[in-house]
Design a protein around this motif. Sequence first.
Motif, PDB file in Angstrom:
ATOM      1  N   ILE A  79     -39.802  47.533  42.993  1.00  0.00           N
ATOM      2  CA  ILE A  79     -38.906  48.551  42.440  1.00  0.00           C
ATOM      3  C   ILE A  79     -37.622  47.910  41.914  1.00  0.00           C
ATOM      4  O   ILE A  79     -37.132  48.256  40.836  1.00  0.00           O
ATOM      5  CB  ILE A  79     -38.596  49.621  43.502  1.00  0.00           C
ATOM      6  CG1 ILE A  79     -39.854  50.434  43.827  1.00  0.00           C
ATOM      7  CG2 ILE A  79     -37.477  50.549  43.035  1.00  0.00           C
ATOM      8  CD1 ILE A  79     -39.670  51.450  44.941  1.00  0.00           C
ATOM      9  N   ALA A  80     -37.101  46.956  42.665  1.00  0.00           N
ATOM     10  CA  ALA A  80     -35.892  46.265  42.225  1.00  0.00           C
ATOM     11  C   ALA A  80     -36.129  45.516  40.918  1.00  0.00           C
ATOM     12  O   ALA A  80     -35.298  45.533  39.999  1.00  0.00           O
ATOM     13  CB  ALA A  80     -35.411  45.309  43.313  1.00  0.00           C
ATOM     14  N   THR A  81     -37.279  44.834  40.818  1.00  0.00           N
ATOM     15  CA  THR A  81     -37.600  44.103  39.593  1.00  0.00           C
ATOM     16  C   THR A  81     -37.776  45.051  38.415  1.00  0.00           C
ATOM     17  O   THR A  81     -37.302  44.772  37.297  1.00  0.00           O
ATOM     18  CB  THR A  81     -38.888  43.293  39.794  1.00  0.00           C
ATOM     19  OG1 THR A  81     -38.714  42.401  40.908  1.00  0.00           O
ATOM     20  CG2 THR A  81     -39.207  42.494  38.548  1.00  0.00           C
ATOM     21  N   ARG A  82     -38.403  46.188  38.642  1.00  0.00           N
ATOM     22  CA  ARG A  82     -38.607  47.164  37.566  1.00  0.00           C
ATOM     23  C   ARG A  82     -37.266  47.707  37.072  1.00  0.00           C
ATOM     24  O   ARG A  82     -37.038  47.811  35.861  1.00  0.00           O
ATOM     25  CB  ARG A  82     -39.485  48.298  38.077  1.00  0.00           C
ATOM     26  CG  ARG A  82     -39.701  49.412  37.069  1.00  0.00           C
ATOM     27  CD  ARG A  82     -40.590  50.495  37.637  1.00  0.00           C
ATOM     28  NE  ARG A  82     -40.717  51.614  36.706  1.00  0.00           N
ATOM     29  CZ  ARG A  82     -41.419  52.723  36.959  1.00  0.00           C
ATOM     30  NH1 ARG A  82     -42.069  52.839  38.118  1.00  0.00           N
ATOM     31  NH2 ARG A  82     -41.476  53.693  36.064  1.00  0.00           N
ATOM     32  N   ILE A  83     -36.390  48.033  37.983  1.00  0.00           N
ATOM     33  CA  ILE A  83     -35.083  48.568  37.584  1.00  0.00           C
ATOM     34  C   ILE A  83     -34.281  47.514  36.834  1.00  0.00           C
ATOM     35  O   ILE A  83     -33.626  47.794  35.827  1.00  0.00           O
ATOM     36  CB  ILE A  83     -34.324  49.066  38.827  1.00  0.00           C
ATOM     37  CG1 ILE A  83     -35.013  50.304  39.396  1.00  0.00           C
ATOM     38  CG2 ILE A  83     -32.865  49.364  38.491  1.00  0.00           C
ATOM     39  CD1 ILE A  83     -34.406  50.807  40.686  1.00  0.00           C
ATOM     40  N   ARG A  84     -34.345  46.280  37.312  1.00  0.00           N
ATOM     41  CA  ARG A  84     -33.586  45.204  36.661  1.00  0.00           C
ATOM     42  C   ARG A  84     -34.083  44.961  35.238  1.00  0.00           C
ATOM     43  O   ARG A  84     -33.292  44.707  34.335  1.00  0.00           O
ATOM     44  CB  ARG A  84     -33.709  43.925  37.488  1.00  0.00           C
ATOM     45  CG  ARG A  84     -32.820  42.787  36.996  1.00  0.00           C
ATOM     46  CD  ARG A  84     -33.016  41.532  37.817  1.00  0.00           C
ATOM     47  NE  ARG A  84     -32.585  41.700  39.197  1.00  0.00           N
ATOM     48  CZ  ARG A  84     -33.407  41.778  40.235  1.00  0.00           C
ATOM     49  NH1 ARG A  84     -34.727  41.722  40.062  1.00  0.00           N
ATOM     50  NH2 ARG A  84     -32.935  41.908  41.450  1.00  0.00           N
ATOM     51  N   ASN A  85     -35.382  45.072  35.012  1.00  0.00           N
ATOM     52  CA  ASN A  85     -35.946  44.825  33.683  1.00  0.00           C
ATOM     53  C   ASN A  85     -35.765  46.007  32.736  1.00  0.00           C
ATOM     54  O   ASN A  85     -35.495  45.820  31.545  1.00  0.00           O
ATOM     55  CB  ASN A  85     -37.438  44.482  33.809  1.00  0.00           C
ATOM     56  CG  ASN A  85     -37.674  43.173  34.546  1.00  0.00           C
ATOM     57  OD1 ASN A  85     -36.807  42.300  34.562  1.00  0.00           O
ATOM     58  ND2 ASN A  85     -38.838  43.044  35.183  1.00  0.00           N
ATOM     59  N   GLU A  86     -35.931  47.220  33.244  1.00  0.00           N
ATOM     60  CA  GLU A  86     -35.894  48.398  32.382  1.00  0.00           C
ATOM     61  C   GLU A  86     -34.489  48.922  32.118  1.00  0.00           C
ATOM     62  O   GLU A  86     -34.277  49.637  31.142  1.00  0.00           O
ATOM     63  CB  GLU A  86     -36.745  49.514  32.999  1.00  0.00           C
ATOM     64  CG  GLU A  86     -38.224  49.192  33.083  1.00  0.00           C
ATOM     65  CD  GLU A  86     -39.023  50.341  33.668  1.00  0.00           C
ATOM     66  OE1 GLU A  86     -38.397  51.358  34.050  1.00  0.00           O
ATOM     67  OE2 GLU A  86     -40.266  50.222  33.754  1.00  0.00           O
ATOM     68  N   HIS A  87     -33.528  48.573  32.948  1.00  0.00           N
ATOM     69  CA  HIS A  87     -32.170  49.121  32.802  1.00  0.00           C
ATOM     70  C   HIS A  87     -31.135  47.988  32.818  1.00  0.00           C
ATOM     71  O   HIS A  87     -30.100  48.077  33.472  1.00  0.00           O
ATOM     72  CB  HIS A  87     -31.879  50.117  33.929  1.00  0.00           C
ATOM     73  CG  HIS A  87     -32.833  51.263  33.985  1.00  0.00           C
ATOM     74  ND1 HIS A  87     -32.701  52.393  33.207  1.00  0.00           N
ATOM     75  CD2 HIS A  87     -33.963  51.443  34.721  1.00  0.00           C
ATOM     76  CE1 HIS A  87     -33.695  53.223  33.468  1.00  0.00           C
ATOM     77  NE2 HIS A  87     -34.476  52.680  34.377  1.00  0.00           N
ATOM     78  N   GLU A  88     -31.443  46.954  32.068  1.00  0.00           N
ATOM     79  CA  GLU A  88     -30.537  45.797  32.025  1.00  0.00           C
ATOM     80  C   GLU A  88     -29.167  46.166  31.473  1.00  0.00           C
ATOM     81  O   GLU A  88     -28.145  45.614  31.875  1.00  0.00           O
ATOM     82  CB  GLU A  88     -31.164  44.695  31.187  1.00  0.00           C
ATOM     83  CG  GLU A  88     -30.352  43.408  31.146  1.00  0.00           C
ATOM     84  CD  GLU A  88     -31.041  42.325  30.335  1.00  0.00           C
ATOM     85  OE1 GLU A  88     -30.453  41.238  30.188  1.00  0.00           O
ATOM     86  OE2 GLU A  88     -32.166  42.575  29.838  1.00  0.00           O
ATOM     87  N   ALA A  89     -29.095  47.132  30.526  1.00  0.00           N
ATOM     88  CA  ALA A  89     -27.825  47.513  29.915  1.00  0.00           C
ATOM     89  C   ALA A  89     -26.931  48.287  30.879  1.00  0.00           C
ATOM     90  O   ALA A  89     -25.711  48.317  30.700  1.00  0.00           O
ATOM     91  CB  ALA A  89     -28.082  48.353  28.660  1.00  0.00           C
ATOM     92  N   ASP A  90     -27.516  48.916  31.895  1.00  0.00           N
ATOM     93  CA  ASP A  90     -26.745  49.739  32.824  1.00  0.00           C
ATOM     94  C   ASP A  90     -26.469  49.058  34.158  1.00  0.00           C
ATOM     95  O   ASP A  90     -25.521  49.420  34.856  1.00  0.00           O
ATOM     96  CB  ASP A  90     -27.480  51.061  33.096  1.00  0.00           C
ATOM     97  CG  ASP A  90     -27.678  51.881  31.836  1.00  0.00           C
ATOM     98  OD1 ASP A  90     -26.692  52.050  31.091  1.00  0.00           O
ATOM     99  OD2 ASP A  90     -28.811  52.340  31.589  1.00  0.00           O
TER     100      ASP A  90
END
Length: 302
Positions: A79-90
């Motif tokens: 989940i952490a990796t997914r959030i880091r990749n999909e929401h890099e701008a935020d």
Amino acid sequence: MRRWIRHHRYALAIAFRRLLSNPFSSLANLLVIALTLTLPIIGTAFLVAAQPVVKQVSITPEITLFIDLSHDQEKAQSIATRIRNEHEADVANVRVIPRDQAMNNLKGNPAWSDALAVLPDNPLPHAVVITLKETEDLPERVAALTNLWKNLDGVGTVQHDAAWVQRLAAILAFLRVGLGLMAAGVVLVVLATVFNTVRMQALSQREEIAVARLVGATESFVRRPFLYLGALTGVIASVAAIIFAKLALVPMNENLATLAGTYNAQLALSLPNTHHLLLAIFTVAVLAALSARWSVTRNTRF
């Protein structure tokens, strides 16, 4: 060119003479404007001094995702990796806190150690802590991302500090409105004081102005000394306000140093830099001259 310089030099001399002809009235007007201008100068000193402190305090919110107890640490990492990749701008940072690490941290706190010692097993879930980047629409972004991430597979509970961010935004908005109202009040005081000063001067010089017009004086020649009178009033009052603010900062810094020392910090108030002070003096002089022009135009129609 020499004639133009001579006219302006004559108008400036007349303006000085009119200031000195009524010393008590002129002094009272200058004090009113100077004391009024002192307030925003001291307020600016507070803002300048607070900027380094504010930069040291993080105002970026954190959103914590608590993973269902049925999932292991690998699920939290995915989940952490997914959030880091999909929401890099935020996202500024994403970290996983395993349940064992969280339990050990709590046991290290004397207030929790005795209560946790009687538990048969670890009831804490794995957690994903997300630090957001600073943006202008931070409260809205926190709410949107929270609603999005709480629906992720494996996420049980979401905790965030959006309410704190909203309170911070409300406080900042209130301060901006307050500073705007203070600036508007200062402008009104300067305009009203100079307007009344020029009005009294124009009425007292009524006969002199009438005679000057009879002998061929132009309206510009008649009005020019009053414009210089307004500008001089603004310049002298601004310089006096800077001196008053400088003197006021001495005892304030002494008490502020004592207060900051209790927090092992160093904090001192200082005046804005020279460029900003010169710009402020020029702005006040222009406003005062415009007010003087308005006043003399209205009060010399006879």
